[in-house]
Design a protein around this motif. Structure first.
Motif, PDB file in Angstrom:
ATOM      1  N   GLU A  71       0.914  -1.261   0.044  1.00 33.69           N
ATOM      2  CA  GLU A  71      -0.105  -0.105  -0.046  1.00 33.69           C
ATOM      3  C   GLU A  71       0.772   1.181  -0.074  1.00 33.69           C
ATOM      4  OE1 GLU A  71      -2.473   1.466  -0.452  1.00 33.69           O
ATOM      5  OE2 GLU A  71      -4.187   0.098  -0.396  1.00 33.69           O
ATOM      6  N   THR A  72       0.264   2.316   0.066  1.00 27.83           N
ATOM      7  CA  THR A  72       1.110   3.409   0.133  1.00 27.83           C
ATOM      8  C   THR A  72       1.716   3.932   1.526  1.00 27.83           C
ATOM      9  OG1 THR A  72      -1.003   4.990   0.703  1.00 27.83           O
ATOM     10  CG2 THR A  72      -0.384   4.693  -1.693  1.00 27.83           C
ATOM     11  N   ASP A 109       1.015  -1.672  -8.649  1.00 25.99           N
ATOM     12  CA  ASP A 109       2.592  -1.492  -9.225  1.00 25.99           C
ATOM     13  C   ASP A 109       3.335  -2.554  -9.113  1.00 25.99           C
ATOM     14  OD1 ASP A 109       5.008  -0.659  -9.238  1.00 25.99           O
ATOM     15  OD2 ASP A 109       4.940   0.929  -7.505  1.00 25.99           O
ATOM     16  N   ARG A 110       3.796  -2.623 -10.435  1.00 20.89           N
ATOM     17  CA  ARG A 110       4.541  -4.062 -10.589  1.00 20.89           C
ATOM     18  C   ARG A 110       6.023  -3.876 -10.812  1.00 20.89           C
ATOM     19  NH1 ARG A 110       1.469  -8.350  -9.997  1.00 20.89           N
ATOM     20  NH2 ARG A 110       2.684  -9.460 -11.407  1.00 20.89           N
ATOM     21  N   ARG A 111       6.563  -2.729 -10.141  1.00 25.27           N
ATOM     22  CA  ARG A 111       7.867  -2.368 -10.291  1.00 25.27           C
ATOM     23  C   ARG A 111       8.598  -3.364  -9.177  1.00 25.27           C
ATOM     24  NH1 ARG A 111       8.198   3.827  -9.552  1.00 25.27           N
ATOM     25  NH2 ARG A 111       6.579   3.197  -8.320  1.00 25.27           N
ATOM     26  N   GLY A 131       3.173 -14.260  -7.057  1.00 23.01           N
ATOM     27  CA  GLY A 131       3.723 -13.966  -8.273  1.00 23.01           C
ATOM     28  C   GLY A 131       4.087 -12.697  -8.708  1.00 23.01           C
ATOM     29  N   HIS A 132       3.996 -11.753  -7.528  1.00 26.06           N
ATOM     30  CA  HIS A 132       4.345 -10.228  -8.024  1.00 26.06           C
ATOM     31  C   HIS A 132       5.761 -10.202  -8.201  1.00 26.06           C
ATOM     32  CE1 HIS A 132       5.067  -6.018  -7.205  1.00 26.06           C
ATOM     33  NE2 HIS A 132       3.772  -5.790  -7.177  1.00 26.06           N
ATOM     34  N   PRO A 133       6.468  -9.667  -9.288  1.00 23.24           N
ATOM     35  CA  PRO A 133       7.718  -9.396  -9.500  1.00 23.24           C
ATOM     36  C   PRO A 133       8.717  -9.021  -8.282  1.00 23.24           C
ATOM     37  CG  PRO A 133       6.660  -8.146 -11.065  1.00 23.24           C
ATOM     38  CD  PRO A 133       5.722  -8.658 -10.080  1.00 23.24           C
ATOM     39  N   ALA A 134       8.219  -7.999  -7.296  1.00 26.67           N
ATOM     40  CA  ALA A 134       8.934  -7.847  -6.104  1.00 26.67           C
ATOM     41  C   ALA A 134       9.338  -9.009  -5.295  1.00 26.67           C
ATOM     42  CB  ALA A 134       8.194  -6.755  -5.350  1.00 26.67           C
ATOM     43  N   LEU A 135       8.268 -10.259  -5.381  1.00 24.45           N
ATOM     44  CA  LEU A 135       8.549 -11.349  -4.535  1.00 24.45           C
ATOM     45  C   LEU A 135       9.839 -11.900  -5.107  1.00 24.45           C
ATOM     46  CD1 LEU A 135       7.280 -12.675  -1.960  1.00 24.45           C
ATOM     47  CD2 LEU A 135       6.064 -14.232  -3.572  1.00 24.45           C
ATOM     48  N   ALA A 136      10.029 -12.137  -6.285  1.00 27.75           N
ATOM     49  CA  ALA A 136      11.084 -12.953  -6.765  1.00 27.75           C
ATOM     50  C   ALA A 136      12.287 -12.157  -6.692  1.00 27.75           C
ATOM     51  CB  ALA A 136      10.792 -12.978  -8.555  1.00 27.75           C
ATOM     52  N   GLU A 191      -5.903  -6.571  -8.113  1.00 30.37           N
ATOM     53  CA  GLU A 191      -5.215  -5.468  -8.157  1.00 30.37           C
ATOM     54  C   GLU A 191      -5.572  -4.620  -9.383  1.00 30.37           C
ATOM     55  OE1 GLU A 191      -0.807  -5.922  -6.406  1.00 30.37           O
ATOM     56  OE2 GLU A 191      -1.301  -7.208  -8.317  1.00 30.37           O
ATOM     57  N   ASP A 192      -6.542  -4.480  -9.865  1.00 29.19           N
ATOM     58  CA  ASP A 192      -6.946  -3.754 -11.035  1.00 29.19           C
ATOM     59  C   ASP A 192      -8.079  -2.620 -10.792  1.00 29.19           C
ATOM     60  OD1 ASP A 192      -9.314  -5.123 -10.199  1.00 29.19           O
ATOM     61  OD2 ASP A 192      -9.583  -6.365 -12.122  1.00 29.19           O
ATOM     62  N   GLY A 193      -8.074  -2.567  -9.334  1.00 31.80           N
ATOM     63  CA  GLY A 193      -8.836  -1.092  -9.174  1.00 31.80           C
ATOM     64  C   GLY A 193     -10.281  -1.241  -9.236  1.00 31.80           C
TER      65      GLY A 193
END
Length: 350
Positions: A71-72, A109-111, A131-136, A191-193
């Motif tokens: 989150e923010t 946010d997928r960064r 599966g979020h890129p940050a987890l990898a 996560e699609d709003g």
């Protein structure tokens, strides 16, 4: 203008570079007079001190825990559940004399650069979508990792509650009171709003494992009571806010027939449901029962909810990381408790 370094100061004072380094990092190794002379020259040359990042690399540690927070930052310090967890994690860090670096990754946010560049000794991952890129990126760093709430990753410590059982407990409470017209308001599925009515397919395909399992607990309890889940109105919101709960409340309470009980997966949403009931002139709990989740700032509102040990979970996560045992696979399931207050009662007689 040439950059001032430890060697620059050493040459000016007439001592070794190591002696100057001691003045900043191990002052007890020098006489007070020599240290004072070194600091005076450093000040004269405009040298503020060794680069902390470079120093952390030399020492092999950063002196900070990293918290991956989905989150923010503003949300982290406003949401009651997050505040409780942060208090526990910060307590563990403070007791060990280390810092806490919050790395916000808002929904959608997928960064992963935030994780890649973080100068930390370990990571606490809190509610990150599988599966979020940050987890990898977290696991690529080869640092100790503890996961809280989701996702469960075999081989790494996991802290959470039995989500299906806790949700089923909340649902069974209103079902045993006699409610059969039940509605659900939930956040944290995708996560699609998206905000609106959630189809069965959308419910079952939720990317957040903990919320998917929590929803499954509601369904299990309803079906045990003979209620067709496909007929249960289910409203999904994109953000966990009181206003979002209010919107969900108006949508659910605008149905015909109107639900006599509404289940929510956060106390914040539940408070919004109470606001919607007040807007419509409905008496709680005589005309509507509402159940929250987490027992975060719910007592004042008289909200029936599921209590989670949020602060204890935060402190345990921190101590696991700091003790060096985070490399040992472990799954810690914390207790939960149904707290019955004034927001639930038997349904109105019709």
């Amino acid at each position: 203008m040439a950059r001032v370094t430890l060697q620059t100061i050493a040459d000016r004072v007439g001592v070794s570079r190591a002696t100057v380094s001691y003045a900043f990092s191990r002052p007890d190794q020098l006489s007070e007079g020599l240290r004072q002379r070194i600091m005076e020259v450093a000040d004269e040359l405009g040298y503020a001190g060794p680069n902390p990042t470079a120093r952390s690399l030399r020492l092999g540690r950063a002196g900070a825990l990293g918290l991956i927070f989905t989150e923010t930052l503003a949300y982290a310090f406003a949401d009651p559940y997050s505040i409780g967890f942060l208090q526990g994690l910060a307590t563990a860090a403070e007791d060990a004399g280390v810092g806490l670096l919050i790395l916000p990754i808002p929904h959608g946010d997928r960064r992963s650069e935030t994780v890649r560049d973080a100068v930390v000794d370990s990571f606490c991952v809190m509610s990150l979508a599988d599966g979020h890129p940050a987890l990898a990126e977290v696991f690529a760093r080869k640092l100790p990792v503890v996961v809280v709430d989701e996702p469960y990753v075999p081989g790494h410590p996991f802290l959470g509650i039995d989500e299906p059982a806790a949700a089923a407990t909340a649902a069974r409470h209103v079902l045993r009171l006699g409610h059969r017209r039940v509605g659900v308001a939930m956040v944290g599925l995708h996560e699609d709003g998206y905000t609106g009515w959630a189809s069965q397919e959308r419910q079952q395909s939720a990317v957040y494992e903990a919320m998917r399992r929590r929803r499954g607990g509601y369904q299990q309890a309803c079906e045990e009571a003979g209620i067709d889940w496909s007929g249960v109105p289910f409203y999904e919101v994109a953000r966990n806010s009181r206003e979002a709960g209010r919107k969900a409340g108006h949508a659910l309470l605008g149905r015909d027939p109107r639900p006599t009980a509404i289940l929510t997966n956060t106390d914040v949403l539940a408070l919004g449901i109470l606001d919607a009931a007040a807007d419509l002139g409905l008496e709680v709990p005589r005309e509507l029962s509402v159940v929250g989740f987490s027992d975060s700032a719910a007592e004042e509102a008289g909200l029936t909810t599921i209590r989670q040990a949020k602060q204890e979970m935060g402190e345990t996560a921190g101590r696991l990381l700091l003790s060096g045992t985070a490399a040992e696979p472990e799954r810690l399931i914390f207790p939960y408790e149904l707290i019955v207050r004034a927001s639930t009662a038997p349904p109105p007689q019709t």
